[in-house]
Write an enzyme that holds these catalytic residues in place. Structure first.
Site, short mmCIF file in Angstrom:
data_model
loop_
_atom_site.label_atom_id
_atom_site.label_comp_id
_atom_site.label_asym_id
_atom_site.label_seq_id
_atom_site.Cartn_x
_atom_site.Cartn_y
_atom_site.Cartn_z
CG HIS A 54 0.44 6.11 -0.70
ND1 HIS A 54 -0.64 6.44 -1.49
CD2 HIS A 54 -0.07 5.63 0.46
CE1 HIS A 54 -1.77 6.16 -0.83
NE2 HIS A 54 -1.43 5.67 0.35
CG HIS A 84 -1.88 1.10 1.32
ND1 HIS A 84 -3.24 0.91 1.20
CD2 HIS A 84 -1.70 2.43 1.54
CE1 HIS A 84 -3.86 2.08 1.31
NE2 HIS A 84 -2.94 3.02 1.54
CD GLU A 85 1.41 3.44 3.61
OE1 GLU A 85 1.55 4.51 2.98
OE2 GLU A 85 0.38 3.18 4.27
#
Length: 244
Positions: free
Chosen positions: A127, A123-124
């Site tokens: 980003h 998920h990160e």
């Protein structure tokens, strides 16, 4: 941002007073502390476990491996010691991306098993990938934040069928999109002092474009098998481009 199931912080309108937005840093109190020595950190089981699970993710997880390779090709090579930090966080979050330092924060007190670590790192990293490839205005443009949160929820495995069943959420056709939208809104509310209506509006305005932006996977990886195929296709695409 990857978060737990706790309720999001109330928006400024709900508090009844106007407060300065701390941009979500209140959720990561260790960000403002002086780094501890390696000897001190090594004494804490949470930190050791976090580091071991991180290494396992980076070495074996196809989601993370594809993203790391894509970032390297984009000129943003990720280094374990420089770009990941295991820290204690607020109880409602599992991780975050600090664009000011280009660091991924992993919440060592909230990540308790390997599958959770895999999902948070992925998920990160999405980003971080968005930060690398685009001029994302994380702090002033809520639509930019919304777009990256949509992509992270869509591509990281946050909304796989098994994860939704584990949350006791069941749906029919379109449930994946509903999950992505809901989790993107919750992530915005957790890190920005905006109303729910503002978060929903930002997500809805960019949803179609950002949901269909599947880079660097080229597909929605609904399972580890899908992610392995996407990684293989990505490597083959790279070899093809190199031979042109």
């Amino acid at each position: 941002m990857e978060h737990g199931e706790a309720a999001s912080p109330p928006a400024p309108e709900e508090r009844g007073v106007e407060e300065e937005d701390d941009l979500g840093y209140r959720l990561f109190p260790d960000r403002n502390k002086k780094p501890q020595s390696f000897l001190v950190r090594s004494l804490f089981t949470f930190h050791n476990r976090c580091q071991l699970m991180l290494r396992m993710t980076l070495d074996t997880n196809p989601y993370a491996q594809l993203l790391l390779e894509a970032m390297k090709q984009s000129g943003c090579t990720v280094f374990n010691d420089r770009h990941f930090s295991c820290e204690n966080c607020d109880g409602c979050v599992s991780g975050g991306f600090d664009s000011a330092t280009s660091q991924i924060v992993l919440c060592q007190n909230n990540i308790r098993h390997q599958s959770h670590m895999n999902r948070v790192v992925t998920h990160e990293l999405i980003h971080a990938f968005d930060h690398c490839r685009a001029h994302v205005d994380w702090f002033k443009n809520v639509k930019h934040l919304a777009c990256s949160e949509i992509r992270a929820a869509n591509l990281s495995g946050d909304c796989t069928l098994m994860n939704e069943i584990a949350r006791f959420k069941f749906g029919l056709k379109g449930h994946h999109q509903t999950c992505v939208r809901d989790r993107a809104i919750r992530s915005i509310l957790a890190v920005r002092k905006v109303s729910k209506e503002t978060a929903e509006k930002a997500v809805d305005e960019v949803f179609d474009a950002c949901f269909n932006d599947l880079e660097p996977f080229g597909r929605i990886p609904h399972s580890k098998t899908d992610a392995k195929r996407a990684y293989k296709d990505f490597q083959n695409r790279d070899r093809y481009n190199a031979n042109l």
